[in-house]
Enzyme design. Structure first.
Site, PDB file in Angstrom:
ATOM      1  N   GLU A 249       6.057  11.952  -3.308  1.00 27.39           N
ATOM      2  CA  GLU A 249       6.612  12.807  -3.919  1.00 27.39           C
ATOM      3  C   GLU A 249       5.773  13.986  -3.364  1.00 27.39           C
ATOM      4  O   GLU A 249       6.330  15.359  -4.012  1.00 27.39           O
ATOM      5  CB  GLU A 249       5.405  12.940  -5.546  1.00 27.39           C
ATOM      6  CG  GLU A 249       6.063  11.415  -5.709  1.00 27.39           C
ATOM      7  CD  GLU A 249       7.257  11.511  -6.657  1.00 27.39           C
ATOM      8  OE1 GLU A 249       8.091  12.910  -7.599  1.00 27.39           O
ATOM      9  OE2 GLU A 249       7.733  10.475  -6.989  1.00 27.39           O
TER      10      GLU A 249
ATOM     11  N   TYR B  66       3.459   6.633 -11.956  1.00 26.06           N
ATOM     12  CA  TYR B  66       3.458   5.050 -12.726  1.00 26.06           C
ATOM     13  C   TYR B  66       2.550   4.416 -12.305  1.00 26.06           C
ATOM     14  O   TYR B  66       1.423   3.104 -13.559  1.00 26.06           O
ATOM     15  CB  TYR B  66       4.568   4.382 -13.007  1.00 26.06           C
ATOM     16  CG  TYR B  66       6.042   5.202 -13.946  1.00 26.06           C
ATOM     17  CD1 TYR B  66       5.927   6.011 -14.337  1.00 26.06           C
ATOM     18  CD2 TYR B  66       7.347   4.188 -13.899  1.00 26.06           C
ATOM     19  CE1 TYR B  66       6.931   6.614 -14.958  1.00 26.06           C
ATOM     20  CE2 TYR B  66       7.788   4.511 -15.094  1.00 26.06           C
ATOM     21  CZ  TYR B  66       8.013   6.177 -15.863  1.00 26.06           C
ATOM     22  OH  TYR B  66       8.662   7.149 -16.360  1.00 26.06           O
TER      23      TYR B  66
ATOM     24  N   ASP C 226      13.528   6.265 -11.647  1.00 22.74           N
ATOM     25  CA  ASP C 226      12.571   5.615 -11.701  1.00 22.74           C
ATOM     26  C   ASP C 226      11.138   6.899 -12.435  1.00 22.74           C
ATOM     27  O   ASP C 226      11.531   8.249 -12.570  1.00 22.74           O
ATOM     28  CB  ASP C 226      12.597   6.312 -10.337  1.00 22.74           C
ATOM     29  CG  ASP C 226      11.150   5.328  -9.108  1.00 22.74           C
ATOM     30  OD1 ASP C 226      10.457   4.479  -9.242  1.00 22.74           O
ATOM     31  OD2 ASP C 226      10.825   6.511  -8.650  1.00 22.74           O
ATOM     32  N   SER C 227      10.104   6.603 -11.283  1.00 22.85           N
ATOM     33  CA  SER C 227       9.437   8.167 -12.157  1.00 22.85           C
ATOM     34  C   SER C 227       9.926   9.075 -10.992  1.00 22.85           C
ATOM     35  O   SER C 227       8.320   9.996 -11.823  1.00 22.85           O
ATOM     36  CB  SER C 227       7.706   6.815 -11.896  1.00 22.85           C
ATOM     37  OG  SER C 227       7.383   7.077  -9.883  1.00 22.85           O
TER      38      SER C 227
ATOM     39  N   CYS D 192       7.601  -1.608  -3.823  1.00 30.47           N
ATOM     40  CA  CYS D 192       8.015   0.226  -4.069  1.00 30.47           C
ATOM     41  C   CYS D 192       8.497   0.977  -3.355  1.00 30.47           C
ATOM     42  O   CYS D 192       8.938   0.809  -2.681  1.00 30.47           O
ATOM     43  CB  CYS D 192       6.505   0.627  -3.902  1.00 30.47           C
ATOM     44  SG  CYS D 192       6.561   2.407  -4.763  1.00 30.47           S
ATOM     45  N   THR D 193       9.821   1.201  -4.403  1.00 31.25           N
ATOM     46  CA  THR D 193      11.115   2.154  -4.465  1.00 31.25           C
ATOM     47  C   THR D 193      10.797   3.163  -3.440  1.00 31.25           C
ATOM     48  O   THR D 193      11.530   3.676  -2.704  1.00 31.25           O
ATOM     49  CB  THR D 193      12.442   2.319  -5.598  1.00 31.25           C
ATOM     50  OG1 THR D 193      10.968   3.066  -6.386  1.00 31.25           O
ATOM     51  CG2 THR D 193      12.395   1.168  -5.661  1.00 31.25           C
ATOM     52  N   HIS D 194       9.728   4.247  -3.714  1.00 35.73           N
ATOM     53  CA  HIS D 194       9.218   5.351  -3.155  1.00 35.73           C
ATOM     54  C   HIS D 194       8.669   4.711  -1.081  1.00 35.73           C
ATOM     55  O   HIS D 194       8.946   5.749  -0.148  1.00 35.73           O
ATOM     56  CB  HIS D 194       7.713   5.546  -3.246  1.00 35.73           C
ATOM     57  CG  HIS D 194       7.917   6.568  -4.565  1.00 35.73           C
ATOM     58  ND1 HIS D 194       8.570   6.070  -5.615  1.00 35.73           N
ATOM     59  CD2 HIS D 194       7.973   7.884  -4.782  1.00 35.73           C
ATOM     60  CE1 HIS D 194       8.454   6.789  -7.046  1.00 35.73           C
ATOM     61  NE2 HIS D 194       8.013   7.525  -5.932  1.00 35.73           N
TER      62      HIS D 194
ATOM     63  N   CYS E  29      12.571   0.902  -9.860  1.00 34.48           N
ATOM     64  CA  CYS E  29      11.161   0.819 -10.551  1.00 34.48           C
ATOM     65  C   CYS E  29      10.399  -0.224 -10.227  1.00 34.48           C
ATOM     66  O   CYS E  29      10.806  -1.050 -11.373  1.00 34.48           O
ATOM     67  CB  CYS E  29      10.729   2.143 -11.421  1.00 34.48           C
ATOM     68  SG  CYS E  29       8.708   2.219 -11.670  1.00 34.48           S
ATOM     69  N   ASN E  30       9.946  -0.569  -9.278  1.00 40.89           N
ATOM     70  CA  ASN E  30       8.669  -1.798  -9.617  1.00 40.89           C
ATOM     71  C   ASN E  30       8.375  -2.756 -10.368  1.00 40.89           C
ATOM     72  O   ASN E  30       8.066  -3.493 -10.835  1.00 40.89           O
ATOM     73  CB  ASN E  30       8.481  -2.072  -8.455  1.00 40.89           C
ATOM     74  CG  ASN E  30       9.084  -2.461  -6.451  1.00 40.89           C
ATOM     75  OD1 ASN E  30       9.163  -3.636  -6.651  1.00 40.89           O
ATOM     76  ND2 ASN E  30       9.448  -1.467  -6.468  1.00 40.89           N
TER      77      ASN E  30
HETATM   78  N1  DGL Z   1       8.674   4.075  -7.385  1.00 41.36           N
HETATM   79  C1  DGL Z   1       7.437   3.351  -7.791  1.00 41.36           C
HETATM   80  C2  DGL Z   1       7.925   1.740  -8.025  1.00 41.36           C
HETATM   81  O1  DGL Z   1       8.706   0.944  -7.199  1.00 41.36           O
HETATM   82  C3  DGL Z   1       6.543   3.728  -8.750  1.00 41.36           C
HETATM   83  C4  DGL Z   1       5.544   5.178  -8.322  1.00 41.36           C
HETATM   84  C5  DGL Z   1       4.403   5.513  -9.664  1.00 41.36           C
HETATM   85  O2  DGL Z   1       5.413   6.330 -10.425  1.00 41.36           O
HETATM   86  O3  DGL Z   1       3.839   4.699  -9.122  1.00 41.36           O
HETATM   87  O4  DGL Z   1       6.373   0.781  -8.358  1.00 41.36           O
END
Ligand code: DGL
Length: 269
Positions: free
Chosen positions: A156, A41, A9-10, A188-190, A73-74
């Protein structure tokens, strides 16, 4: 069979998927890379994200000999994984298909929502994925979407609640609150780390769905079909790597993930 499963992931978001995988398949070995040196990302051109994803995936295969990769990561998925799937001789899993499937099947009214980064939402990846699930399952679904720039940055920084997060969430989620959805996919996985705030803003009638568990089931089923599951019963080995500040990654990672993340290493190519 005894090779590890690679995850990337990012940054920290993919840990939500790593958690689901480790809980479901504890005997597997895992290598997790958080690309914190280049995150976020979500606001970057998708071509750049595609290149980062390619580097990470090739490293997982060439440097760590993984037997499968989970793109947790989506945004990286939305940037396109076809090149990786044709270049690499191992299964590549993403979180968009399983997420779309989970949200469509969990909804009772058929009115569903998805939130994600600007990159993910503007790519239309979820529109296509939800249409594909609706066609496959014969369940009709009407999708409303909203990009949530700023959410990832809070995660983050380890800032998961408080007034600032709440004010931003109220503003970004307002269009969805008016769309009468009954189920919201955290695309988004975050975002599962912000679930409390998101849930509070959306109210008790909206069910929040994340793709983590559904992705873990998809990985288990496919690896079982391919006879690639690790059959031993002892606990597998877990390695965590970061392309950014490794100490910061270990500290926040342990706070978000728990005691499995006691050490972090530097990833570079
Ligand atoms: N966790 C990532 C996602 O699922 C991206 C987060 C990012 O770096 O912007 O999209």
């Amino acid at each position: 069979m005894d090779r590890p499963i690679g995850i990337f992931d990012s940054g920290f978001g993919g840990l939500t998927v790593a958690r689901a995988l480790i809980d479901l398949l504890p005997a597997e070995d895992y290598v997790y890379i958080g690309d914190t040196g280049r995150y976020p990302y979500g606001s970057k051109p998708l071509e750049d994200v595609r290149e980062y994803a390619s580097e990470l995936a090739h490293s997982l295969v060439e440097d760590f000999n993984v037997k499968a990769i989970v793109v947790a990561c989506n945004t990286a998925t939305a940037a396109g994984l076809d090149h990786l799937r044709s270049e690499l001789p191992i299964p590549i899993f993403d979180v968009v298909g399983p997420g779309a499937s989970a949200v469509v099947q969990a909804s009772r009214s058929g009115r569903v929502g998805v939130i994600g980064t600007v990159g993910t939402i503007s790519s239309g990846a979820y529109v296509h994925a939800v249409e594909a699930v609706a066609a496959r399952t014969n369940i009709s679904a009407e999708l409303s979407s909203a990009a949530c720039p700023g959410f990832v940055e809070f995660v983050e920084r380890g800032q998961l609640s408080g007034d600032e997060v709440m004010v931003l969430a109220e503003r970004l989620l307002a269009p969805l609150a008016g769309a009468k959805i009954d189920t919201l996919l955290l695309g988004c996985t975050h975002y599962p780390f912000l679930a409390r705030t998101i849930g509070e803003v959306m109210g008790p009638d909206v069910v929040l769905v994340s793709s983590a568990d559904e992705t873990a089931f998809a990985v288990r089923d496919r690896l079982a079909e391919m006879n690639l599951l690790r059959l031993r019963h002892d606990r597998g080995n877990r390695r965590f790597l970061s392309s950014g500040d490794v100490d910061a990654f270990r500290e926040l990672g342990a706070a978000l993930f728990g005691s499995d993340l006691v050490a972090a290493e530097r990833w570079e190519r």
